[in-house]
Design a protein around this motif. Structure first.
Motif, short mmCIF file in Angstrom:
data_model
loop_
_atom_site.label_atom_id
_atom_site.label_comp_id
_atom_site.label_asym_id
_atom_site.label_seq_id
_atom_site.Cartn_x
_atom_site.Cartn_y
_atom_site.Cartn_z
N ASP A 11 0.81 -1.22 0.00
CA ASP A 11 0.00 0.00 0.00
C ASP A 11 0.84 1.27 0.00
O ASP A 11 0.31 2.38 0.07
N GLY A 12 2.15 1.11 -0.07
CA GLY A 12 3.03 2.26 -0.15
C GLY A 12 3.36 2.90 1.19
O GLY A 12 4.14 3.85 1.24
N THR A 13 2.80 2.39 2.28
CA THR A 13 3.15 2.95 3.58
C THR A 13 4.59 2.59 3.90
O THR A 13 5.11 1.57 3.44
N GLY A 98 6.47 -11.16 -4.01
CA GLY A 98 7.09 -11.98 -2.99
C GLY A 98 6.26 -13.19 -2.63
O GLY A 98 5.08 -13.29 -3.01
N TYR A 99 6.89 -14.08 -1.91
CA TYR A 99 6.23 -15.29 -1.45
C TYR A 99 6.69 -15.54 -0.01
O TYR A 99 7.90 -15.50 0.26
N GLU A 129 12.30 -4.28 -0.27
CA GLU A 129 12.76 -4.85 -1.54
C GLU A 129 11.91 -4.40 -2.72
O GLU A 129 12.15 -4.83 -3.85
N GLY A 130 10.93 -3.55 -2.48
CA GLY A 130 10.13 -2.97 -3.56
C GLY A 130 9.11 -3.90 -4.18
O GLY A 130 8.67 -3.68 -5.31
N MET A 131 8.70 -4.93 -3.45
CA MET A 131 7.70 -5.84 -3.98
C MET A 131 6.34 -5.15 -4.04
O MET A 131 5.94 -4.47 -3.09
N GLU A 132 5.64 -5.31 -5.14
CA GLU A 132 4.30 -4.73 -5.29
C GLU A 132 3.26 -5.55 -4.55
O GLU A 132 2.23 -5.03 -4.14
N GLY A 133 3.53 -6.82 -4.41
CA GLY A 133 2.61 -7.71 -3.73
C GLY A 133 3.31 -8.98 -3.31
O GLY A 133 4.50 -9.16 -3.57
N ALA A 134 2.57 -9.84 -2.65
CA ALA A 134 3.11 -11.12 -2.20
C ALA A 134 1.96 -12.07 -1.96
O ALA A 134 0.79 -11.67 -1.92
#
Length: 177
Positions: A11-13, A98-99, A129-134
């Motif tokens: 969410d960018g927080t 990410g996972y 690490e700049g992951m958009e999602g996981a």
């Protein structure tokens, strides 16, 4: 039956500072003496029916050989210097996803907030690490873990398998959501 899937969206927080209780520390695999032995001592609790390779072999094929594995993102929670729980964050930089992998806690340490602590560490790593999602996978009966994942911002995937919606509805009825 397929494992349930839960997804997290960045969410960018900003990354949050994690306050550790007295006697508790989080250590990455390379910084823990005898890390493989500690991991091998914890990880059998991932699979309570006992169907697991020797933990050292399981480490090789489920961690080292897993695409994008980085032992700096395999974490342990130590309680009074005793390894109690583990969690690994896998970052796929090409997909920016990410996972959360191989989350396990020894029974004597359950119910003490260690899962919540590990989830906070995982979310911080994903953000750094700049992951958009996981995503992560879990089982229907892991109710305490599911509650912890929900608190960490993971949301149920109700569509990837035909029975997911019904299974999640049952879980929500159990946890009162």
């Amino acid at each position: 039956m397929a494992q349930l899937i839960m997804n997290w969206k960045n969410d960018g927080t900003p990354v949050t500072e994690i306050a550790l209780p007295e006697g508790v520390e989080v250590v990455a695999f390379p910084n823990l003496e005898n890390a493989l032995s500690a991991w091998a001592d914890i990880i059998p609790y991932l699979n309570p029916d006992g169907n697991m390779d020797k933990p050292e072999d399981y480490y090789q094929h489920s961690m080292v050989e897993y695409p994008n594995y980085n032992d700096n993102f395999c974490f342990f929670v130590l309680v009074d210097n005793r390894p109690a729980a583990t969690l690994t964050v896998i970052c796929d930089y090409k997909k920016n996803k990410g996972y959360i992998h191989n989350v396990a806690c020894k029974p004597d340490f359950r119910g003490k907030g260690l899962g919540t602590l590990l989830n906070s560490v995982a979310v911080n790593v994903l953000k750094k690490e700049g992951m958009e999602g996981a995503y992560l996978t879990t089982d229907d009966w892991r109710i305490p873990a599911i509650k912890s994942y929900l608190r960490a911002g993971f949301a149920p995937d109700t569509v990837s398998e035909p029975d997911f919606k019904e299974r999640w509805e049952k879980i929500y009825s159990i946890i009162g959501k």
